[in-house]
Design an enzyme around this catalytic site. Structure first.
Site, PDB file in Angstrom:
ATOM      1  N   ASN A   1       0.801  -1.228   0.000  1.00 43.22           N
ATOM      2  CA  ASN A   1       0.000   0.000   0.000  1.00 43.22           C
ATOM      3  C   ASN A   1       0.835   1.280   0.000  1.00 43.22           C
ATOM      4  OD1 ASN A   1       0.378  -1.334   2.643  1.00 43.22           O
ATOM      5  ND2 ASN A   1      -0.411   0.582   3.476  1.00 43.22           N
TER       6      ASN A   1
ATOM      7  N   SER B   1     -11.087  -5.098  -1.056  1.00 45.46           N
ATOM      8  CA  SER B   1     -11.690  -3.890  -0.502  1.00 45.46           C
ATOM      9  C   SER B   1     -12.489  -3.168  -1.574  1.00 45.46           C
ATOM     10  CB  SER B   1     -10.571  -2.967   0.008  1.00 45.46           C
ATOM     11  OG  SER B   1     -11.094  -1.692   0.296  1.00 45.46           O
TER      12      SER B   1
ATOM     13  N   CYS C   1      -3.406   4.957   7.205  1.00 43.36           N
ATOM     14  CA  CYS C   1      -3.666   4.271   8.469  1.00 43.36           C
ATOM     15  C   CYS C   1      -2.602   4.590   9.510  1.00 43.36           C
ATOM     16  CB  CYS C   1      -3.712   2.770   8.239  1.00 43.36           C
ATOM     17  SG  CYS C   1      -4.687   2.379   6.791  1.00 43.36           S
TER      18      CYS C   1
END
Length: 404
Positions: A155, A203, A328
């Protein structure tokens, strides 16, 4: 051109208007709003039919059987269900799990929790390019290893792991292979008929679908068993209870169908924009790409600008919506653990910016981004005493800093 320019597609994507339009048909009294589990009337049947279509659309994206798709609230839940579900079901067989240091927190923190429950976890170190070498993975495997969890695409740096090779190795050793595909589903071809992967996390909001919806692929042949983490009405073949969110599921299905149909053209256009961005900023002195440039997803570019502090750079780039690290973890001022695992020092990790490009990015926006980045770096370095010392030929690693 709308400012700020959105270059954070790896954090989330806008819902594609075609997806939003489809979702709206499943919410109000005029639409199909029934509970898919209501078997006694048409409202329920129609909702169930819509869910079935969406399930097939998600399955088609990865060439799976529709019965292998379990709907969840997102990739975090899918990761939890896959890892804890396998660990708890197969704990008589063994209590050893292998993952990597560069996984998403949803995998790492789930593994940490299992360690507290008495499982043993090996966290593999990647090479400097961000990729886990196969021999390192094989060397970590033991007789009591029950699960390997390695992401498809990272990511933060966008590097792609060789999941075909990982799958072959795991299957030859009888070890279950879980792959977090939050950043790759809809962007890279995934085919569960050729790749020996047992569990895949997907997702919705990373592929132009809504937030709050995801899926877990659970292989049927050879059958993978999971212990449910959410108990209730026994929905999703007992693996994930809870009323199915029809409108979100329909959105995920539509997003998957569009992603599959437009993957090749989307990727070609996005890769061109990514290369344009890199070619526009790579002449800036002391600028480095993090992660392998060849094995990389098309929309991702993680760059370190030496002698510039990441947070001040983020503020200077106020016209660009970008991130340092992942969404995050970027709320904390810690340097990115992913970049530290690649061997970057704190300064380089702190001076990194993740640019991620997507379906709605334009050439005009990239031109503006190049201009903004170049000007901001020049301005910040003018103010930096470290840059001045570097330009004077002083080796900053040799400087004895006074401690106060």
């Amino acid at each position: 051109m709308k400012l700020p320019i959105y270059l954070d597609y790896a954090a989330t994507t806008p819902v594609d208007p075609r997806v939003a339009e489809k979702m709206f048909q499943y919410m109000t009294m005029d639409g199909i709003f029934g509970n898919p589990a209501s078997r006694s009337h048409r409202y329920g049947w129609q909702a169930e039919e819509a869910v079935d279509v969406a399930r097939s659309q998600v399955a088609d994206l990865i060439n799976a059987d529709h019965r292998e798709i379990v709907f969840t609230s997102g990739a975090t839940e899918s990761n939890n269900l896959a890892i804890k579900g396998v660990a708890h079901f197969y704990n008589k067989k063994g209590k050893h799990i292998i993952t990597s240091k560069t996984e998403h927190k949803a995998v790492l923190d789930t593994c940490r929790q299992l360690e507290r429950e008495g499982f043993e976890v090996t966290y593999l170190e990647p090479e400097a390019n961000g990729i886990i070498p196969m021999e390192r993975l094989e060397a970590a495997m033991r007789d009591d290893t029950i699960l390997v969890s390695i992401m498809h695409v990272n990511n933060e740096i966008g590097v792609i792991h060789d999941v075909d090779a990982i799958g072959e190795l795991c299957r030859s050793k009888g070890i279950i292979f879980h792959m977090d595909a939050a950043q790759s589903a809809g962007k890279l071809p995934i085919d569960v008929q050729t790749t020996k992967v047992d569990l895949i996390s997907i997702s919705g909001h990373k592929m132009y679908g809504p937030k709050g919806i995801g899926a877990l692929y659970v292989r049927r042949k050879p059958r993978i068993r999971l212990e449910a983490q959410m108990h209730g009405g026994g929905h999703e073949r007992g693996m994930r209870s809870g009323t199915l969110a029809t409108h979100q599921i329909v959105g995920l299905g539509e997003a998957a169908a569009i992603a599959k149909a437009e993957m090749a053209t989307d990727n070609a256009r996005i890769a061109k924009l990514r290369d344009k961005l890199w070619n526009g900023i790579k002449h800036i002195e002391e600028t480095y790409v993090n992660g392998d440039m060849t094995h990389r997803v098309s929309g991702s570019l993680n760059v370190s600008f030496n002698y510039v502090e990441g947070e001040s750079l983020m503020m200077a780039l106020k016209d660009l919506a970008v991130s340092s690290g992942s969404a995050c973890t970027s709320a904390s001022l810690e340097p990115s653990y992913v970049l530290r695992a690649l061997g970057l020092n704190d300064e380089m990790a702190h001076s990194s910016i993740r640019f991620s490009i997507g379906r709605f990015t334009t050439e005009e926006e990239i031109d503006h981004a190049i201009e903004t980045i170049t000007q901001s770096i020049d301005k910040l370095r003018e103010m930096s005493p470290l840059w001045e010392m570097f330009k004077d030929g002083i080796d900053l690693n040799q400087v004895q800093w006074a401690h106060h």
